[in-house]
Design a protein around this motif. Structure first.
Motif, PDB file in Angstrom:
ATOM      1  N   ILE A   2       0.834  -1.198   0.000  1.00  0.00           N
ATOM      2  CA  ILE A   2       0.000   0.000   0.000  1.00  0.00           C
ATOM      3  C   ILE A   2       0.869   1.249   0.000  1.00  0.00           C
ATOM      4  N   LEU A   3       0.629   2.145  -0.954  1.00  0.00           N
ATOM      5  CA  LEU A   3       1.313   3.426  -1.015  1.00  0.00           C
ATOM      6  C   LEU A   3       0.274   4.543  -0.933  1.00  0.00           C
ATOM      7  N   ALA A   4       0.589   5.593  -0.174  1.00  0.00           N
ATOM      8  CA  ALA A   4      -0.267   6.776  -0.100  1.00  0.00           C
ATOM      9  C   ALA A   4       0.203   7.781  -1.141  1.00  0.00           C
ATOM     10  N   LEU A   5      -0.730   8.358  -1.864  1.00  0.00           N
ATOM     11  CA  LEU A   5      -0.415   9.299  -2.942  1.00  0.00           C
ATOM     12  C   LEU A   5      -1.134  10.618  -2.694  1.00  0.00           C
ATOM     13  N   ASP A   6      -0.363  11.681  -2.568  1.00  0.00           N
ATOM     14  CA  ASP A   6      -0.909  13.027  -2.392  1.00  0.00           C
ATOM     15  C   ASP A   6      -1.564  13.449  -3.708  1.00  0.00           C
ATOM     16  N   ALA A   7      -2.887  13.354  -3.760  1.00  0.00           N
ATOM     17  CA  ALA A   7      -3.600  13.613  -5.016  1.00  0.00           C
ATOM     18  C   ALA A   7      -3.684  15.087  -5.355  1.00  0.00           C
ATOM     19  N   MET A   8      -3.419  15.966  -4.385  1.00  0.00           N
ATOM     20  CA  MET A   8      -3.593  17.400  -4.616  1.00  0.00           C
ATOM     21  C   MET A   8      -2.269  18.110  -4.911  1.00  0.00           C
ATOM     22  N   GLY A   9      -1.151  17.405  -4.822  1.00  0.00           N
ATOM     23  CA  GLY A   9       0.151  18.029  -4.998  1.00  0.00           C
ATOM     24  C   GLY A   9       0.505  18.245  -6.459  1.00  0.00           C
ATOM     25  N   GLY A  10       1.367  19.214  -6.720  1.00  0.00           N
ATOM     26  CA  GLY A  10       1.857  19.458  -8.076  1.00  0.00           C
ATOM     27  C   GLY A  10       1.080  20.534  -8.809  1.00  0.00           C
ATOM     28  N   ASP A  11       1.570  20.869  -9.990  1.00  0.00           N
ATOM     29  CA  ASP A  11       0.984  21.945 -10.790  1.00  0.00           C
ATOM     30  C   ASP A  11      -0.326  21.544 -11.462  1.00  0.00           C
ATOM     31  N   HIS A  12      -0.528  20.252 -11.673  1.00  0.00           N
ATOM     32  CA  HIS A  12      -1.672  19.801 -12.466  1.00  0.00           C
ATOM     33  C   HIS A  12      -2.793  19.215 -11.623  1.00  0.00           C
ATOM     34  N   GLY A  13      -2.607  19.169 -10.308  1.00  0.00           N
ATOM     35  CA  GLY A  13      -3.670  18.726  -9.424  1.00  0.00           C
ATOM     36  C   GLY A  13      -4.056  17.274  -9.618  1.00  0.00           C
ATOM     37  N   PRO A  14      -5.268  16.905  -9.168  1.00  0.00           N
ATOM     38  CA  PRO A  14      -5.649  15.491  -9.132  1.00  0.00           C
ATOM     39  C   PRO A  14      -5.848  14.826 -10.492  1.00  0.00           C
ATOM     40  N   SER A  15      -6.071  15.596 -11.554  1.00  0.00           N
ATOM     41  CA  SER A  15      -6.356  14.962 -12.850  1.00  0.00           C
ATOM     42  C   SER A  15      -5.187  14.119 -13.330  1.00  0.00           C
TER      43      SER A  15
END
Length: 329
Positions: A2-15
């Motif tokens: 199981i890995l947790a992924l920050d879906a809101m991080g980065g320039d392009h967001g969750p998409s």
């Protein structure tokens, strides 16, 4: 796994993050992902995913987000329900084997220290990146976690880089070098000289000093420096490759004959760009913290997120944190 992924991080967001997560699960059947962020933004992006993949992707709601321009330490302390902090708390509690984020670099480093915690005996963490060079990879660290370092920090970075080069990059006996302003013994300031004394006495395969122009020629497997110098080297290398690629395309567009030759050169140019493109190499591990934390490029699109997850997965499979702990025990 199981890995947790920050879906809101980065320039392009969750998409782009969600697309990368789906691709990673398709590529690795043993992988389970927890997407951390605003569930209302994430859920629509998972619609239509195959049952095999959707069964291995879950969502943990986190209403806050740390922006790329926020003060790192203040943000990680105050925004306790941010996607990045929640993902790191999952690593600390053992709910996840590691976490990946394309978010604020400083906040990732601060969270690694304050939330995940440091390995006993490690004073400062280091971000390391495997740079493609003439005939192999050179592991450069630090590239931004610890801006100013003491000799003891560089000494610890050398040991952590040695472990990563051996176990993850597969180099049997890595050559370790210090980045300096010359290869002669008299070069370097007092920090570099102090680190040289410590590393020479450590039993590592130490090859001395290297200069910036030695790195592309693979004159060391591990190159150690402070985070300021390493970040400058990394950004210059990324910018140079992008500029060369753009210049070649522009020049060919201005000339008639090269347009015909370009038909034969396109495959070579694509291969060359893929070799040096940061998206292919994915993430940068934060070494020295008591859990697996991988920093993806802020501009990461789906392929880079997929590859960052691959880096984290490989580090888990190789038991990288425990190996570093033993190396510095």
């Amino acid at each position: 796994m199981i890995l947790a992924l920050d879906a809101m991080g980065g320039d392009h967001g969750p998409s782009e993050v969600c697309r990368g997560a789906i691709s990673a699960c398709e590529e690795h059947p043993d992988l389970e992902l927890v997407l951390v962020g605003q569930s209302s933004d994430i859920e629509p992006l998972l619609a239509g995913v195959s049952r095999d993949v959707s069964g291995r992707i879950s969502i943990v709601h986190a209403e806050e987000r740390i922006g790329m321009d926020e003060h790192p330490t203040v943000a990680i302390r105050k925004k306790r329900r941010s996607s990045l902090r929640v993902a790191m708390e999952m690593v600390r509690s053992g709910e996840a084997s590691g976490c990946v984020s394309a978010g604020n670099t400083g906040a990732i480093v601060a969270g690694g220290v304050l939330v995940v915690g440091r390995i006993a005996g490690i004073d400062r963490p280091a971000l390391g990146v495997a740079l493609p060079t003439l005939n192999k990879y050179t592991f450069l660290l630090d590239v931004g976690a610890t801006v100013r370092s003491k000799p003891e920090n560089l000494f610890q970075f050398a040991h952590m880089g040695n472990v990563y080069s051996k176990k993850i990059l597969g180099v049997s006996e890595p050559q370790v070098a210090l980045l300096a302003n010359g290869s002669e013994e008299i070069k370097g300031d007092e920090v570099i000289a102090g680190a040289k004394t410590l590393i020479k006495a450590s039993g590592l395969n130490f090859s001395g000093y290297v200069e910036g122009d030695d790195i592309p020629y693979s004159r060391a497997d591990v190159v150690v420096c402070d985070g300021f110098s390493g970040n400058v080297v990394l950004k210059f290398a990324e910018g140079l490759m992008s500029a060369v690629y753009s210049i070649l395309k522009e020049e060919m567009g201005h000339r008639i004959m090269p347009k015909f030759g370009m038909v034969f050169m396109i495959p070579m140019m694509k291969d060359l760009w893929a070799r040096f493109n940061y998206e292919k190499h994915g993430g940068t591990p934060l070494l020295g913290v008591n859990g697996i934390v991988v920093k993806a490029h802020g501009r990461s699109k789906a392929p880079a997120i997929t590859n960052a997850l691959r880096v984290a997965r490989n580090f888990v499979l190789q038991n990288g944190v425990e190996l570093i702990r033993e190396e510095l025990g």
